[in-house]
Every structure is written in C-alpha cells, then in structure tokens.
Scaffold this motif. Structure first.
Motif, PDB file in Angstrom:
ATOM      1  N   THR A  78      79.399  14.480  73.990  1.00  0.00           N
ATOM      2  CA  THR A  78      79.395  15.889  73.591  1.00  0.00           C
ATOM      3  C   THR A  78      78.656  16.129  72.278  1.00  0.00           C
ATOM      4  N   GLN A  79      77.828  15.169  71.873  1.00  0.00           N
ATOM      5  CA  GLN A  79      77.191  15.303  70.558  1.00  0.00           C
ATOM      6  C   GLN A  79      76.271  16.518  70.450  1.00  0.00           C
ATOM      7  N   ASP A  80      75.729  16.996  71.557  1.00  0.00           N
ATOM      8  CA  ASP A  80      74.855  18.170  71.515  1.00  0.00           C
ATOM      9  C   ASP A  80      75.582  19.466  71.852  1.00  0.00           C
ATOM     10  N   LEU A  81      76.880  19.378  72.079  1.00  0.00           N
ATOM     11  CA  LEU A  81      77.639  20.546  72.494  1.00  0.00           C
ATOM     12  C   LEU A  81      78.467  21.112  71.347  1.00  0.00           C
ATOM     13  N   ARG A  82      78.556  22.429  71.324  1.00  0.00           N
ATOM     14  CA  ARG A  82      79.444  23.134  70.398  1.00  0.00           C
ATOM     15  C   ARG A  82      80.786  23.416  71.066  1.00  0.00           C
ATOM     16  N   SER A  83      80.731  23.848  72.333  1.00  0.00           N
ATOM     17  CA  SER A  83      81.930  24.213  73.063  1.00  0.00           C
ATOM     18  C   SER A  83      81.589  24.325  74.541  1.00  0.00           C
ATOM     19  N   ALA A  84      82.611  24.571  75.348  1.00  0.00           N
ATOM     20  CA  ALA A  84      82.402  24.666  76.796  1.00  0.00           C
ATOM     21  C   ALA A  84      83.383  25.663  77.389  1.00  0.00           C
ATOM     22  N   MET A  85      82.915  26.394  78.390  1.00  0.00           N
ATOM     23  CA  MET A  85      83.789  27.295  79.149  1.00  0.00           C
ATOM     24  C   MET A  85      83.713  26.923  80.620  1.00  0.00           C
ATOM     25  N   LEU A  86      84.869  26.736  81.225  1.00  0.00           N
ATOM     26  CA  LEU A  86      84.968  26.439  82.652  1.00  0.00           C
ATOM     27  C   LEU A  86      85.563  27.660  83.324  1.00  0.00           C
ATOM     28  N   MET A  87      84.743  28.377  84.086  1.00  0.00           N
ATOM     29  CA  MET A  87      85.144  29.635  84.707  1.00  0.00           C
ATOM     30  C   MET A  87      85.267  29.451  86.216  1.00  0.00           C
ATOM     31  N   SER A  88      86.462  29.740  86.750  1.00  0.00           N
ATOM     32  CA  SER A  88      86.713  29.574  88.191  1.00  0.00           C
ATOM     33  C   SER A  88      86.261  28.188  88.654  1.00  0.00           C
ATOM     34  N   SER A  89      86.560  27.190  87.850  1.00  0.00           N
ATOM     35  CA  SER A  89      85.963  25.861  87.989  1.00  0.00           C
ATOM     36  C   SER A  89      86.669  24.987  89.016  1.00  0.00           C
ATOM     37  N   VAL A  90      85.899  24.067  89.613  1.00  0.00           N
ATOM     38  CA  VAL A  90      86.449  23.126  90.583  1.00  0.00           C
ATOM     39  C   VAL A  90      87.166  21.952  89.926  1.00  0.00           C
ATOM     40  N   ALA A  91      86.954  21.728  88.636  1.00  0.00           N
ATOM     41  CA  ALA A  91      87.634  20.627  87.940  1.00  0.00           C
ATOM     42  C   ALA A  91      89.142  20.919  87.864  1.00  0.00           C
ATOM     43  N   PRO A  92      89.978  19.861  87.919  1.00  0.00           N
ATOM     44  CA  PRO A  92      89.658  18.449  87.742  1.00  0.00           C
ATOM     45  C   PRO A  92      89.327  17.668  89.019  1.00  0.00           C
ATOM     46  N   VAL A 183      85.065  18.805  72.922  1.00  0.00           N
ATOM     47  CA  VAL A 183      84.718  20.011  72.165  1.00  0.00           C
ATOM     48  C   VAL A 183      85.690  21.132  72.546  1.00  0.00           C
ATOM     49  N   PRO A 184      85.784  22.205  71.740  1.00  0.00           N
ATOM     50  CA  PRO A 184      86.631  23.333  72.137  1.00  0.00           C
ATOM     51  C   PRO A 184      86.276  23.812  73.544  1.00  0.00           C
ATOM     52  N   THR A 185      87.277  23.901  74.392  1.00  0.00           N
ATOM     53  CA  THR A 185      87.058  24.214  75.808  1.00  0.00           C
ATOM     54  C   THR A 185      88.014  25.307  76.243  1.00  0.00           C
ATOM     55  N   LEU A 186      87.458  26.327  76.871  1.00  0.00           N
ATOM     56  CA  LEU A 186      88.255  27.435  77.405  1.00  0.00           C
ATOM     57  C   LEU A 186      88.126  27.441  78.919  1.00  0.00           C
ATOM     58  N   VAL A 187      89.246  27.437  79.593  1.00  0.00           N
ATOM     59  CA  VAL A 187      89.303  27.532  81.051  1.00  0.00           C
ATOM     60  C   VAL A 187      89.731  28.949  81.402  1.00  0.00           C
ATOM     61  N   VAL A 188      88.899  29.647  82.171  1.00  0.00           N
ATOM     62  CA  VAL A 188      89.211  31.013  82.612  1.00  0.00           C
ATOM     63  C   VAL A 188      89.281  31.010  84.131  1.00  0.00           C
ATOM     64  N   HIS A 189      90.395  31.457  84.664  1.00  0.00           N
ATOM     65  CA  HIS A 189      90.583  31.391  86.115  1.00  0.00           C
ATOM     66  C   HIS A 189      91.423  32.580  86.564  1.00  0.00           C
TER      67      HIS A 189
END
Length: 242
Positions: A78-92, A183-189
């Motif tokens: 994640t060295q190039d990332l500031r944050s991530a948002m997973l929206m309606s995501s298939v993970a995990p 990194v800071p991660t927001l999951v929106v579902h």
C-alpha cells in the motif's frame, strides 16, 4: 465507467484529479483472449499507476473492483495508496466452501451464471441490470433510458471477459489480501443489494481487516451510486478529504 459520471463530476468539481479506466475486456480497453484473473487485473492497475506516475492515491472500487483493490494490497502493498473505498464489493470471499460457509454463492451458482451469459448474453444482462438497481423500486426515477445506457456499456464487453469475470468474482478469495489493506478503508454497502448481499460480502470485511469502517446504506441496491447518488457522493467526498 459511465454509471460513475456523477461521482467523477463531484470529485472533479472538488478539485481532485480523477482517473477512471475500463478493465481489460470491457469498454474501450483491449479484448484479450486470456488474462481474466485478479492477479492480471491488479497487474494492469499497477501498470496504470506507474505509467501515470500516481502516488498518494485513493482507490474507489465498485463491485468486483473491490477484489482488485484487495488483491493489489496483497500483491504489491500500500505504499502508493492514501486510502481505499470498497463499494458494493465482492470482498472478502463469495464462494461457499468448508472454511467459508457464509459465502453467498456455490460453484454451481457461478457456472449457472456463466451458462446463462454464454447462451443469451443480452437477455441475462438485461435482467441482471434490473436486479442491480432494484428496478421495481427505482426505475421510475432513473427512467427507461438508463437501461438503454447500461446496455450500451455492457454490450461493448467481450463475451469471453463477461463469462470469465463471473468466475473471477465468484470464486476468488480475498481474505488474506484484506489483511494487507492497511490504509484507511471505507466499506459502503446497501442492505438491499440483490447482486452481492451485504451479509456475504461487505458486512464481513471487518473480520479480515479490523481497521476498515463499514457504512451500511439502508434500502440501497447494488448500484447505489446511481440510485442514491447525492447521498453516496457526500460519503465519498467526506472520505477522500480525510
């Protein structure tokens, strides 16, 4: 992609640099004969970030794209990332297995979808789009033109890509990858998601990445950025500004 127009506009008007790209096999990207696995998808993403010399990036991923962000962290860090948002995501991990009994689909379900795509792709995707948007509830405000617009996009895709991506998102395990998404991660579902049910996907992300924040949109479908764009855009802008 086209259905993210309102999000791109909101970010652009707020002063952010926005890069949106078509996954291989879709839109205006190359229609390759092979390569429809998550390891290849994230290699494509890494190439894009390096070619554009992008760092301090917030990756906003929709649906199967949530697997790409997770696998990116798993393979490249994640060295190039500031944050991530997973929206309606298939993970995990959507596939039901002995060690993943809470997954949302069986292998037979996945192959059934692949068979429907192979037999009559326009018919399958037309029905899929209505479930994607909870059309009976939201169709009046979106208008029938939105279905035409969606068809214009999905019929640009390679038939091979359409089939193989069903296997990729249905059977790929991102549990170990999420542990590396530090990194800071927001999951929106949405809790009315008929495509990727909350209980089998976004609702379980904090089990594998305890620092992830989960935001559940009550009554929202899979395509919540289209049906609830103002509400979602506020969540998006508040998050990227952190």
């Amino acid at each position: 992609m086209g259905r993210a127009d309102r999000q791109i506009d909101a970010l652009r008007h707020a002063g952010y640099q926005v890069v949106s790209y078509d996954r291989r096999g879709f839109g205006q990207s190359g229609k390759t004969a092979t390569g429809y696995t998550y390891d290849v998808f994230v290699s494509d993403l890494k190439d894009l970030l390096e070619e554009l010399n992008l760092t301090d990036v917030t990756l906003v991923a929709f649906s199967m794209g949530g697997g790409e962000v997770s696998r990116y962290a798993g393979l490249y860090g994640t060295q190039d990332l500031r944050s991530a948002m997973l929206m309606s995501s298939v993970a995990p991990y959507l596939l039901k297995t002995a060690d993943n009994p809470d997954g949302g689909v069986t292998h037979e379900d996945v192959e059934g979808m692949v068979g429907q795509v192979a037999q009559n792709r326009p018919q399958f995707l037309a029905g899929f789009t209505k479930k994607f948007l909870n059309w009976d509830e939201n169709g009046a405000k979106l208008g029938d033109e939105f279905l035409d617009f969606a068809a214009m996009m999905y019929l640009q895709a390679s038939p091979v890509a359409t089939q193989e991506c069903v296997r990729a998102f249905g059977e790929s395990d991102f549990r170990a990858d999420l542990a590396k998404l530090t990194v800071p991660t927001l999951v929106v579902h949405g809790d009315a998601d008929q495509i990727v049910p909350l209980e089998a996907s976004g609702g379980r992300v904090p089990q594998y990445q305890p620092n992830a924040e989960l935001h559940v949109m009550k009554g929202a479908p899979h395509g919540l950025n289209a049906t609830r764009n103002d509400e979602f855009n506020k969540i998006l802008l508040d998050f990227v500004a952190r």
